[in-house]
Structures are given as C-alpha cells and as structure tokens.
Scaffold this motif. Structure first.
Motif, mmCIF file in Angstrom:
data_model
loop_
_atom_site.group_PDB
_atom_site.id
_atom_site.type_symbol
_atom_site.label_atom_id
_atom_site.label_comp_id
_atom_site.label_asym_id
_atom_site.label_seq_id
_atom_site.Cartn_x
_atom_site.Cartn_y
_atom_site.Cartn_z
ATOM 1 N N GLY A 21 1.081 -1.049 0.208
ATOM 2 C CA GLY A 21 -0.297 -0.510 0.013
ATOM 3 C C GLY A 21 0.953 0.751 0.124
ATOM 4 N N CYS A 22 0.182 2.009 -0.730
ATOM 5 C CA CYS A 22 1.224 3.249 -0.832
ATOM 6 C C CYS A 22 0.799 4.459 -0.116
ATOM 7 N N SER A 23 0.186 4.540 1.304
ATOM 8 C CA SER A 23 -0.238 5.106 1.558
ATOM 9 C C SER A 23 -0.398 4.901 3.615
ATOM 10 N N ASP A 24 0.250 5.755 4.195
ATOM 11 C CA ASP A 24 -0.603 5.251 5.748
ATOM 12 C C ASP A 24 -0.805 5.944 6.554
ATOM 13 N N ASP A 25 -1.746 6.641 5.442
ATOM 14 C CA ASP A 25 -3.128 7.923 6.384
ATOM 15 C C ASP A 25 -3.827 7.165 7.623
ATOM 16 N N ASN A 26 -4.510 7.460 7.745
ATOM 17 C CA ASN A 26 -5.299 6.716 8.889
ATOM 18 C C ASN A 26 -6.862 7.104 7.659
ATOM 19 N N LYS A 27 -6.629 8.343 7.590
ATOM 20 C CA LYS A 27 -8.457 8.659 7.192
ATOM 21 C C LYS A 27 -8.086 9.282 5.647
ATOM 22 N N PHE A 28 -9.376 8.325 4.806
ATOM 23 C CA PHE A 28 -9.495 8.977 3.726
ATOM 24 C C PHE A 28 -10.155 10.327 2.894
ATOM 25 N N ARG A 29 -9.004 10.187 2.464
ATOM 26 C CA ARG A 29 -9.177 12.344 1.971
ATOM 27 C C ARG A 29 -10.132 12.728 1.321
ATOM 28 N N PHE A 30 -11.611 12.569 1.284
ATOM 29 C CA PHE A 30 -12.436 13.106 -0.332
ATOM 30 C C PHE A 30 -11.600 14.409 -1.106
ATOM 31 N N LYS A 31 -12.435 14.415 -2.768
ATOM 32 C CA LYS A 31 -11.832 15.771 -3.291
ATOM 33 C C LYS A 31 -13.216 16.401 -3.441
ATOM 34 N N GLN A 32 -13.343 17.614 -3.417
ATOM 35 C CA GLN A 32 -14.938 18.134 -4.104
ATOM 36 C C GLN A 32 -15.437 17.667 -5.405
ATOM 37 N N GLY A 33 -16.136 17.473 -5.040
ATOM 38 C CA GLY A 33 -17.591 17.051 -6.140
ATOM 39 C C GLY A 33 -17.024 15.582 -6.883
ATOM 40 N N GLN A 34 -16.287 14.660 -6.261
ATOM 41 C CA GLN A 34 -16.284 12.891 -6.616
ATOM 42 C C GLN A 34 -17.458 11.943 -6.680
ATOM 43 N N ILE A 35 -17.889 11.836 -7.642
ATOM 44 C CA ILE A 35 -18.997 10.323 -7.266
ATOM 45 C C ILE A 35 -18.373 9.176 -7.214
ATOM 46 N N ILE A 36 -18.565 8.635 -5.847
ATOM 47 C CA ILE A 36 -18.601 7.225 -5.224
ATOM 48 C C ILE A 36 -19.280 6.408 -5.453
ATOM 49 N N GLY A 37 -19.058 5.198 -6.316
ATOM 50 C CA GLY A 37 -19.180 4.172 -6.061
ATOM 51 C C GLY A 37 -19.426 2.991 -5.212
ATOM 52 N N CYS A 38 -20.818 2.334 -4.717
ATOM 53 C CA CYS A 38 -20.626 1.936 -3.509
ATOM 54 C C CYS A 38 -21.123 0.372 -3.894
ATOM 55 N N PHE A 39 -20.058 -0.875 -4.008
ATOM 56 C CA PHE A 39 -20.637 -2.257 -4.393
ATOM 57 C C PHE A 39 -19.877 -2.951 -3.214
ATOM 58 N N MET A 65 -18.711 19.899 -0.399
ATOM 59 C CA MET A 65 -18.105 19.297 -1.146
ATOM 60 C C MET A 65 -18.996 18.608 -2.246
ATOM 61 N N ASP A 66 -20.219 17.726 -1.798
ATOM 62 C CA ASP A 66 -20.779 17.970 -3.737
ATOM 63 C C ASP A 66 -20.734 16.765 -3.929
ATOM 64 N N LEU A 67 -20.208 15.686 -2.539
ATOM 65 C CA LEU A 67 -20.264 14.587 -3.639
ATOM 66 C C LEU A 67 -21.220 13.677 -3.543
ATOM 67 N N LYS A 68 -20.646 12.636 -4.347
ATOM 68 C CA LYS A 68 -22.473 11.959 -4.677
ATOM 69 C C LYS A 68 -21.713 10.278 -4.381
ATOM 70 N N PHE A 69 -22.898 9.338 -4.193
ATOM 71 C CA PHE A 69 -22.840 8.379 -3.629
ATOM 72 C C PHE A 69 -23.932 7.684 -4.381
ATOM 73 N N MET A 70 -23.404 6.274 -5.310
ATOM 74 C CA MET A 70 -23.931 6.102 -6.312
ATOM 75 C C MET A 70 -23.890 3.824 -5.824
ATOM 76 N N ASN A 71 -25.291 4.000 -5.521
ATOM 77 C CA ASN A 71 -25.490 2.445 -4.797
ATOM 78 C C ASN A 71 -25.183 0.749 -5.903
ATOM 79 N N TYR A 72 -24.148 0.805 -6.305
ATOM 80 C CA TYR A 72 -24.481 -0.777 -7.115
ATOM 81 C C TYR A 72 -24.601 -1.811 -6.070
#
Length: 245
Positions: A21-39, A65-72
C-alpha cells in the motif's frame, strides 16, 4: 475457459506477488465533487441503508464537498463465485457486471463491502479463503486499471446471538441453515483478510464487523444476516469517522 475461471487464474498470479500500500494515512480524504460507487450485496443494496445515511451525514456536515454516492449493491452477490445447494439459482457474481457499470458511469472512488455471502454459510477451508482473497484482489486490480482508489469494508457479522436460527450438522449448509461457527471460523477470517490487505489501490480498510458484532443486540432483529436501521446507522457512523474532508 469461462470468464470466472480466467479471472481466478489471473488473480492467483497476483497473490504470489507482494503489493504494498502506498499510503499510511489513518483517514481517507475526499476531493470536492467526487462520485463514489458503493459495491456490495443486499446489505449495501438497502434503499435507505448505510449508503443513503452516509450521503446524508456528509451533505449535512460538509455541504460544499458536493459528493455523490452511487449504490451498486446487489442482493445475494459474491466475489467468490460460489453458490450453496439450497440457494434459489446461482448467486450473482460481481465480475460479470463490474466492467459494464464502470464503462457506463465513471466513478472517482469505490467502496467495497462483500463477504457475508462469500463463504456460502459453510465450513472454513483454505480453498474458500483463497477464493475470497482472489475476489478482493481482482476488484482492486480492476480499480488499478482505471486509477480508482478503493475503500474496503469488512463483511458484517452473522449475528446468531441476537437473532438465532435453527442450525444443523448437515453438510449442506446455506443461508437458511448456516454452519454454527460460520461467524467465528469464516467471517472473522474474511475480516482479517480485509484488514491486512496490502495493495496500492486499497487506500483504507474500515472495520464495520467488530462494532456490529459488539452491538448486535440493538443492531439486529429477527434476521442474523441483515442489520436493522440502527445497524445501518452504526455502519454509516463508523465509515464517517474514518473519512477526512
């Protein structure tokens, strides 16, 4: 060679190669306007479940943030490609529809929540655990191909203490008749597989299994597989605490 066997053979080669893995951050950081697909399976597919609750929480706390979660989510689905004998027809297999979804609706981030159906409610085996690992790696490789970071959720528990069902020692276990130690011997190993996953596109692993198991008396009713509304609220809260904005 059918598609399922091709994917499994390809993923087996990946399992022999360590992926860091390339990240040791404890939290995931979103960016404005992202679309998130939930599988996921039926637990994800619930219309007013944790996906909708998470959307509402983020909209309220971070409206700009204007995030959009898509339920798949799809009921009964697995990433192992297995089906128990008493299931009404073959279980859906994520990799028979994933490319079509990603071709039609590009997404920026993927959420993954599979496992409770993956062992088809039977006994543990090394073959079974390898099948689940192959499924997780195949998903992550699909995300790598499209440069989509992934957030992995552990599978929810089988809450037999809160919602007991009749089980037997029969060898033909299934969702109606789960192996009595399916939670301890299968799902908790699936949980460890997710939490120990190392892959450059697995940006965060979130444990929803433990809090649901610890609070099963309030998070489940008469069904040991599907959390109730309080359970979905707990899932959404747990995810939210692991995100950054």
């Amino acid at each position: 060679m059918n598609r399922r066997h091709f994917l499994n053979r390809s993923a087996l080669a990946l399992l022999a190669t360590p992926l860091i893995g390339c990240s040791d951050d404890n939290k995931f950081r979103f960016k404005q306007g992202q679309i998130i697909g939930c599988f996921g399976d039926s637990i994800t597919a619930v219309e007013n479940g944790y996906v909708a609750l998470l959307q509402s929480k983020i909209d309220s706390a971070h409206p700009t943030m204007d995030l959009k979660f898509m339920n798949y989510g799809l009921s009964s689905e697995t990433v192992t490609g297995l089906t128990e004998k008493d299931h009404p027809g073959p279980r859906p297999y994520l990799f028979e529809r994933l490319d079509g979804i990603l071709d039609k609706t590009p997404i920026d981030v993927a959420f993954f929540c599979y496992g409770i159906n993956g062992g088809i409610y039977g006994k543990p085996s090394e073959k079974l655990f390898k099948s689940f690992k192959i499924g997780v790696y195949t998903f992550l490789e699909k995300m790598r191909q499209r440069k989509i970071p992934a957030v992995l959720l552990t599978p929810p528990p089988l809450a037999l203490k809160a919602a007991p069902v009749e089980t037997s020692r029969d060898t033909d276990f299934g969702y109606k008749n789960p192996y009595p130690k399916y939670e301890e011997e299968v799902l908790q190993e699936f949980e460890r597989i997710i939490l120990q996953m190392e892959h450059p596109y697995a940006k965060l692993e979130i444990d929803i299994h433990t809090p649901l198991l610890e609070n099963q008396a309030t998070c489940y009713d008469t069904d040991p597989i599907h959390p109730n509304q309080k359970g979905h609220e707990l899932i959404a809260d747990t995810i939210f605490r692991n995100l950054a904005f």
